[in-house]
Scaffold this active site. Structure first.
Site, PDB file in Angstrom:
ATOM      1  N   THR A  96      23.462  42.211  54.222  1.00  0.00           N
ATOM      2  CA  THR A  96      24.051  41.536  55.387  1.00  0.00           C
ATOM      3  C   THR A  96      25.383  40.942  54.940  1.00  0.00           C
ATOM      4  O   THR A  96      25.411  40.052  54.079  1.00  0.00           O
ATOM      5  CB  THR A  96      23.131  40.403  55.889  1.00  0.00           C
ATOM      6  OG1 THR A  96      21.872  40.962  56.231  1.00  0.00           O
ATOM      7  CG2 THR A  96      23.736  39.714  57.107  1.00  0.00           C
ATOM      8  N   LYS A 171      23.644  42.762  63.630  1.00  0.00           N
ATOM      9  CA  LYS A 171      22.822  41.858  62.807  1.00  0.00           C
ATOM     10  C   LYS A 171      23.216  40.396  63.031  1.00  0.00           C
ATOM     11  O   LYS A 171      22.362  39.529  63.219  1.00  0.00           O
ATOM     12  CB  LYS A 171      22.994  42.247  61.328  1.00  0.00           C
ATOM     13  CG  LYS A 171      22.418  41.282  60.317  1.00  0.00           C
ATOM     14  CD  LYS A 171      20.925  41.372  60.201  1.00  0.00           C
ATOM     15  CE  LYS A 171      20.403  40.330  59.201  1.00  0.00           C
ATOM     16  NZ  LYS A 171      18.959  40.285  59.139  1.00  0.00           N
ATOM     17  N   LYS A 246      23.765  31.390  56.042  1.00  0.00           N
ATOM     18  CA  LYS A 246      24.725  32.457  55.694  1.00  0.00           C
ATOM     19  C   LYS A 246      25.032  33.302  56.928  1.00  0.00           C
ATOM     20  O   LYS A 246      26.194  33.576  57.242  1.00  0.00           O
ATOM     21  CB  LYS A 246      24.128  33.334  54.585  1.00  0.00           C
ATOM     22  CG  LYS A 246      24.923  34.605  54.305  1.00  0.00           C
ATOM     23  CD  LYS A 246      24.152  35.600  53.437  1.00  0.00           C
ATOM     24  CE  LYS A 246      24.773  36.980  53.554  1.00  0.00           C
ATOM     25  NZ  LYS A 246      23.989  38.040  52.916  1.00  0.00           N
TER      26      LYS A 246
HETATM   27  P1  NAD Z   1      18.212  38.886  46.265  1.00  0.00           P
HETATM   28  O1  NAD Z   1      19.142  37.851  45.768  1.00  0.00           O
HETATM   29  O2  NAD Z   1      16.751  38.727  46.036  1.00  0.00           O
HETATM   30  O3  NAD Z   1      18.624  40.333  45.691  1.00  0.00           O
HETATM   31  C1  NAD Z   1      19.933  40.726  45.425  1.00  0.00           C
HETATM   32  C2  NAD Z   1      19.903  41.516  44.138  1.00  0.00           C
HETATM   33  O4  NAD Z   1      21.205  42.017  43.858  1.00  0.00           O
HETATM   34  C3  NAD Z   1      19.502  40.670  42.940  1.00  0.00           C
HETATM   35  O5  NAD Z   1      18.432  41.308  42.238  1.00  0.00           O
HETATM   36  C4  NAD Z   1      20.778  40.610  42.085  1.00  0.00           C
HETATM   37  O6  NAD Z   1      20.511  40.532  40.698  1.00  0.00           O
HETATM   38  C5  NAD Z   1      21.435  41.916  42.461  1.00  0.00           C
HETATM   39  N1  NAD Z   1      22.871  41.945  42.213  1.00  0.00           N
HETATM   40  C6  NAD Z   1      23.796  40.990  42.480  1.00  0.00           C
HETATM   41  N2  NAD Z   1      25.041  41.411  42.147  1.00  0.00           N
HETATM   42  C7  NAD Z   1      24.881  42.671  41.659  1.00  0.00           C
HETATM   43  C8  NAD Z   1      25.775  43.638  41.138  1.00  0.00           C
HETATM   44  N3  NAD Z   1      27.084  43.386  41.057  1.00  0.00           N
HETATM   45  N4  NAD Z   1      25.280  44.821  40.733  1.00  0.00           N
HETATM   46  C9  NAD Z   1      23.950  45.087  40.801  1.00  0.00           C
HETATM   47  N5  NAD Z   1      23.042  44.194  41.280  1.00  0.00           N
HETATM   48  C10 NAD Z   1      23.511  43.017  41.704  1.00  0.00           C
HETATM   49  O7  NAD Z   1      18.523  39.008  47.838  1.00  0.00           O
HETATM   50  P2  NAD Z   1      17.584  39.681  48.961  1.00  0.00           P
HETATM   51  O8  NAD Z   1      16.684  38.654  49.550  1.00  0.00           O
HETATM   52  O9  NAD Z   1      17.014  40.934  48.415  1.00  0.00           O
HETATM   53  O10 NAD Z   1      18.698  40.011  50.070  1.00  0.00           O
HETATM   54  C11 NAD Z   1      19.593  41.101  49.914  1.00  0.00           C
HETATM   55  C12 NAD Z   1      20.405  41.223  51.193  1.00  0.00           C
HETATM   56  O11 NAD Z   1      19.513  41.415  52.314  1.00  0.00           O
HETATM   57  C13 NAD Z   1      21.241  39.997  51.536  1.00  0.00           C
HETATM   58  O12 NAD Z   1      22.479  40.427  52.042  1.00  0.00           O
HETATM   59  C14 NAD Z   1      20.417  39.275  52.596  1.00  0.00           C
HETATM   60  O13 NAD Z   1      21.207  38.498  53.478  1.00  0.00           O
HETATM   61  C15 NAD Z   1      19.784  40.455  53.313  1.00  0.00           C
HETATM   62  N6  NAD Z   1      18.501  40.159  53.981  1.00  0.00           N
HETATM   63  C16 NAD Z   1      17.526  39.453  53.343  1.00  0.00           C
HETATM   64  C17 NAD Z   1      16.326  39.195  54.011  1.00  0.00           C
HETATM   65  C18 NAD Z   1      15.221  38.421  53.334  1.00  0.00           C
HETATM   66  O14 NAD Z   1      14.270  38.013  54.040  1.00  0.00           O
HETATM   67  N7  NAD Z   1      15.268  38.200  52.021  1.00  0.00           N
HETATM   68  C19 NAD Z   1      16.125  39.661  55.314  1.00  0.00           C
HETATM   69  C20 NAD Z   1      17.133  40.418  55.926  1.00  0.00           C
HETATM   70  C21 NAD Z   1      18.314  40.652  55.258  1.00  0.00           C
END
Ligand code: NAD
Length: 294
Positions: A96, A171, A246
């Site tokens: 997102t 979204k 966010k």
């Molecule tokens: P998270 O922080 O658990 O996962 C993100 C991952 O990306 C981490 O494992 C991190 O180490 C990795 N990362 C960061 N920078 C990186 C890079 N340069 N190269 C490789 N890996 C890298 O976050 P999440 O909860 O999985 O959310 C991910 C996305 O999904 C976000 O944009 C969030 O807004 C969206 N989202 C989350 C949810 C939810 O309920 N968690 C729901 C809908 C949307």
């Protein structure tokens, strides 16, 4: 079977990648956190050491990263995906992020002959695990058609919302509705308490009346009426208040740029900001009712 590079194996990305492995795809995972890559390997995936290797082997690259900054780094940075992917590779960003970044990255991808989609999701970690996510997809019809069979292995509802950036637009509009409606439902329950009206009675009436909405019937912010809602487990997340904030910030900056008046969206951003600053960033966003109660 496709060879898919999956970059960002966090709370959402890992279960999504695991569902692709279960569907028979070869997954090469990348994450800056080695523990996440180990979990993917345990589930039958492979690790890729750099974005270059992942992008070079794959027909498809999926990213699930925290925010626009990481998406820019991973796609546009030196040694990033766009510089290294084979022409014709399909790129799907499920993070997102802001609409402008999504459109800027897609434009760079197109210049290199790559197909790019923004495909943010709704449904949370539960939906990612159960492969029931909703995907809101922006990009060309050609890219969408190619992505469909892959997205279907991770989600249940897949909607093509239009050109590049329209998935992100959908979204943030959706989550602005969610943030505002959760505050409205919380205010209604708090007013009911003051008026001596039982939670369950308000639920029984409103869930069948014109106050009905997802924040009431699926994610009810008081314990009792909806046993699966986070209110029944002391507001353990779920979808954190920090993530809601966010998304509300993304909506406000898009509204400013587009000249749209979104007064309730702005109020919701202020209220969630204060809630997060009160130390509840990691709490489920429906915990806002405790803040509303004061
Ligand atoms: P998270 O922080 O658990 O996962 C993100 C991952 O990306 C981490 O494992 C991190 O180490 C990795 N990362 C960061 N920078 C990186 C890079 N340069 N190269 C490789 N890996 C890298 O976050 P999440 O909860 O999985 O959310 C991910 C996305 O999904 C976000 O944009 C969030 O807004 C969206 N989202 C989350 C949810 C939810 O309920 N968690 C729901 C809908 C949307």
């Amino acid at each position: 079977m496709a060879c898919i590079a999956f970059i960002g194996l966090g709370n959402m990305g890992l279960p999504m990648a695991v569902n692709l492995i279960k569907a028979g795809h070869r997954i090469e995972g990348v994450d800056v956190n080695p523990t996440s890559v180990e979990k993917l390997k345990t589930a039958g995936g492979a690790s890729a050491e750099t974005h270059q290797i992942a992008a070079a082997c794959a027909d498809t690259v999926i990213t699930m990263l925290p925010a626009g900054q990481q998406v820019r780094e991973v796609y546009l940075g030196a040694g990033g995906i766009i510089a290294n992917a084979k022409p014709g590779t399909l790129l799907i960003d499920c993070s997102t992020i802001d609409v402008d970044t999504a459109r800027a990255v897609a434009a760079e991808a197109e210049k290199k002959g790559l197909l790019m989609l923004d495909a943010p999701v709704s449904g949370g970690v539960g939906g990612a695990t159960a492969a029931t996510l909703t995907f809101m997809v922006g990009g060309s019809a050609q890219a969408f058609t190619r992505a469909q069979s892959i997205l279907e292995k991770m989600g249940k509802t897949i909607v093509h919302a239009g050109g590049a950036g329209n998935g992100q637009a959908a979204k943030i509009c959706n989550n602005m509705i969610l943030g505002v409606s959760m505050i409205a439902v919380s205010e209604a329950f708090v007013l009911a308490e003051k008026l001596g009206l039982d939670h369950q009675k308000l639920f029984d009436i409103s869930s069948k009346s014109s106050g009905q909405c997802w924040s009431m019937t699926t994610y009810c912010p008081v314990p009792g009426p909806v046993p699966a809602s986070p209110a029944n487990r002391d507001y353990a997340a779920g979808f954190t208040a920090a993530m809601m904030l966010k998304d509300l910030k993304l909506a406000q900056s898009a509204a400013k740029a587009a000249g749209a008046k979104t007064q309730l969206g702005a109020d919701a951003e202020r209220i969630y900001s204060a809630y997060v600053e009160s130390g509840e960033a990691g709490r489920d966003f429906s915990g806002i009712i405790r803040f509303v109660r004061g």
